[in-house]
Design an enzyme around this catalytic site. Structure first.
Site, short mmCIF file in Angstrom:
data_model
loop_
_atom_site.label_atom_id
_atom_site.label_comp_id
_atom_site.label_asym_id
_atom_site.label_seq_id
_atom_site.Cartn_x
_atom_site.Cartn_y
_atom_site.Cartn_z
N LEU A 37 35.56 31.30 30.53
CA LEU A 37 34.36 32.09 30.77
C LEU A 37 33.69 32.38 29.43
CD1 LEU A 37 35.39 34.77 33.45
CD2 LEU A 37 33.62 33.04 33.71
N ASP A 38 32.40 32.12 29.34
CA ASP A 38 31.67 32.45 28.13
C ASP A 38 31.73 33.96 27.88
OD1 ASP A 38 30.97 29.79 27.83
OD2 ASP A 38 29.09 30.02 28.92
#
Length: 272
Positions: A37-38
């Site tokens: 996940l960014d």
């Protein structure tokens, strides 16, 4: 300690930094996660400790389901609520027009991943290059949108639930949606709700065997597994090529059959 569970990553923290916190919390040095996940995004992150870190490839991690809020009329270099360069006041759209575009963006669609993403270019995260003003030259690829639903529209904010194939980027979906409206748009929030079979349950410990996407095989001489001895094709009930699960009372093994040869992928993985 072998362990598998789903954690909830907060926004503003990289997946690696979040994993470091979990390693300290559970006092475990060897850990990994699936489905980066960014930093901007929050939500479901699949975590494994010790031997279980090698099991990710055998789990069903698609589709991924996200809740995304598009901020219409805003231009951001990173397609999120950072790096905003322009905010334009635009008229509200008819819901029917938004629904039409939503339906057009179903199935397999081609896109270029955003420069501010976690993909690696020569070992360096693309977003690290973008922060330095360097070109990452990401190639056009494809994702599949299985389902989308408009949850609510309070102009200029459009909130949607989107089901996408593994490797898809919701920020790119946002960009494609905006192009069809002939406007700029960015994400004001992004939350991953589910990753294939996995969703958040307060870091509840999961039985890895319940999630392995493998056929079970049977070995004639289980003692070979206990001793880590070489396995031959004739030792097995199923002799077709592929990866298989061999389960014993206290542990399990994963083998691979290829060109009439049997090799261990993992041997004697202790059960939780």
């Amino acid at each position: 300690m072998n362990k598998l569970f789903v954690a909830y990553k907060p926004s503003g923290l990289s997946s690696n930094a979040f994993l470091t916190k979990l390693k300290k919390k559970y006092k475990n040095k060897k850990a990994g996660f699936s489905g980066t996940l960014d930093p901007f995004a929050k939500g479901v992150l699949l975590i494994a400790f010790d031997q279980y870190t090698k099991l990710f490839r055998f789990f069903n991690k698609s589709p991924k389901i996200y809740k995304a809020t598009l901020w219409l009329g805003v231009h951001s270099k990173s397609l999120d609520n950072q790096n905003i360069e322009q905010i334009s006041l635009i008229k509200a759209f008819d819901l029917s027009k938004l629904q039409k575009i939503q339906n057009e963006l179903l199935g397999k669609i081609n896109y270029t991943p955003p420069a501010y993403c976690a993909k690696k270019i020569n070992g360096i995260r693309s977003y690290e290059l973008a922060k330095k003003g360097l070109q990452s030259n990401l190639k056009t690829t494809q994702m599949e949108i299985f389902h989308s639903k408009i949850l609510h529209y309070n102009h200029p904010f459009l909130t949607m639930e989107i089901s996408v194939s593994e490797g898809g980027y919701i920020r790119s979906y946002c960009e494609l949606f905006a192009r069809k409206l002939n406007i700029n748009a960015t994400l004001s929030s992004l939350e991953r709700l589910k990753e294939g079979d996995f969703f958040y349950e307060n870091e509840k410990e999961l039985n890895a065997l319940d999630y392995l996407n493998l056929r079970k095989n049977t070995i004639k001489y289980p003692q070979k597994l206990h001793n880590g001895q070489k396995i031959f094709l004739d030792d097995l009930e199923i002799q077709e090529e592929g990866c298989y699960l061999l389960e014993e009372a206290d542990f399990f093994s994963i083998i691979n059959i290829k060109n009439d040869q049997v090799e261990y992928y993992l041997n004697k993985v202790l059960k939780c």
